[in-house]
Design an enzyme around this catalytic site. Sequence first.
Site, PDB file in Angstrom:
ATOM      1  N   ASP A   1       0.849  -1.189   0.000  1.00 22.00           N
ATOM      2  CA  ASP A   1       0.000   0.000   0.000  1.00 22.00           C
ATOM      3  C   ASP A   1       0.890   1.246   0.000  1.00 22.00           C
ATOM      4  O   ASP A   1       2.104   1.156  -0.208  1.00 22.00           O
ATOM      5  CB  ASP A   1      -0.961  -0.013   1.202  1.00 22.00           C
ATOM      6  CG  ASP A   1      -0.231  -0.085   2.540  1.00 22.00           C
ATOM      7  OD1 ASP A   1       0.995   0.184   2.576  1.00 22.00           O
ATOM      8  OD2 ASP A   1      -0.866  -0.422   3.558  1.00 22.00           O
TER       9      ASP A   1
ATOM     10  N   CYS B   1       4.110   1.637   2.210  1.00 19.26           N
ATOM     11  CA  CYS B   1       5.045   0.537   1.989  1.00 19.26           C
ATOM     12  C   CYS B   1       6.477   0.873   2.412  1.00 19.26           C
ATOM     13  O   CYS B   1       7.120   0.104   3.125  1.00 19.26           O
ATOM     14  CB  CYS B   1       5.006   0.139   0.520  1.00 19.26           C
ATOM     15  SG  CYS B   1       6.024  -1.284   0.125  1.00 19.26           S
TER      16      CYS B   1
ATOM     17  N   HIS C   1       7.120   0.135  -4.586  1.00 18.27           N
ATOM     18  CA  HIS C   1       6.894  -0.964  -3.642  1.00 18.27           C
ATOM     19  C   HIS C   1       8.237  -1.491  -3.146  1.00 18.27           C
ATOM     20  O   HIS C   1       9.107  -1.840  -3.950  1.00 18.27           O
ATOM     21  CB  HIS C   1       6.111  -2.083  -4.336  1.00 18.27           C
ATOM     22  CG  HIS C   1       5.820  -3.231  -3.436  1.00 18.27           C
ATOM     23  ND1 HIS C   1       5.649  -4.515  -3.905  1.00 18.27           N
ATOM     24  CD2 HIS C   1       5.682  -3.314  -2.083  1.00 18.27           C
ATOM     25  CE1 HIS C   1       5.413  -5.334  -2.881  1.00 18.27           C
ATOM     26  NE2 HIS C   1       5.441  -4.615  -1.780  1.00 18.27           N
TER      27      HIS C   1
END
Length: 360
Positions: free
Chosen positions: A138, A141, A352
């Site tokens: 999300d 992260c 990410h």
Amino acid sequence: MGQSGSKMESHTKGNNDNFPSALTDRSGFQSVRQTIHWLSGFLWQTLEGRLILGVGFVLGLFFIQKPYVYIGRFLKHYKGCFPGMTKKSLSVTPAMDLLEYCELEWKGMTPHADQIRKAYGEIYRVHNIRYICRVRGDNYCALRATLFQVLSNGIPFPSWMKEQDITKLPEKLFYSQGCNWIQQYSFGPEKYTGPKACYKLRKCIDLLKFQWGDIYGLKDKEAREKACKLLFMDESSEYKMYEAVKFLMLYLAIEMFEGMRHGQDVPNFCAILFSRDTSLDPFSFMLNHLNTIGDSGGLEQIEMFLLGYTLQLQMQTFRLYKYGTEEFEVSFTDVCGRDWHKITLLTEDDRHYNIPVTHQ
């Protein structure tokens, strides 16, 4: 004679009257028997087929094992991805084999997939990274991957946090430094809190301070990892800690901005941080960048430098999509010679972040 004949006739007639009822009783009994026989046959045919299927399935479990091995692996590695499988999913999963993860995630034959596979092979061979902990992807992260390592590795408070009561910083900015605009601070998806912002920020910082100190006090690594596992399953506490880190980043950004205005020495990244049209000062930096973290965006590259400076970390990062270039391995700190603790991050796209692990 006449009477005798009449009696015989009457007796015969009586017997004849009873005959139909007896016949009917016998026919009814036979009908019931036939019905029971038909039902039992029908039930047996139905159950027979199901019994054969059931026995075949059980035998298949014993003699056809290989497919179930793969199903077991799938469930083991992706259990946290399906809410119905666990009451609370882990935001940081246990370590799994790095090359196995690469094989599962990058099966394509595109040039990009080939580049990522080569990058994983490089960090496995050259940097001795054998495992990976997957981090929930999300918009928190980067903060999650960083803070998890800080707590699980037993990294202490940064020196500047030890020198003051950080829980009082929101009131300090609001009342002493005139930064009443922090009432427009956003807590992830929560867009606006108004006068309650200082109170909520203090609660978040207090939680971070307590959890950090509590886990740091555990000298056994396994005990710290267990405590982190429980903490990072509690989304409410987890998000409050990230908001606390965001605010501490804002606090130092304000201090550095004021230092720049007065000609003081500040880290090199500050010039870039406040040269963007969207963050010419701390207020616009908060509105356009920090407020989006946890909601619609994550940390940008320059903000990763601010994160490392705030937590006093050397943040070594492998950027896999940059494999083959000088930007493949970077460190989000421009302050040399500091005796700061080191953590390692891994990213495939600069959005990410996962956690690489050298050993379990």
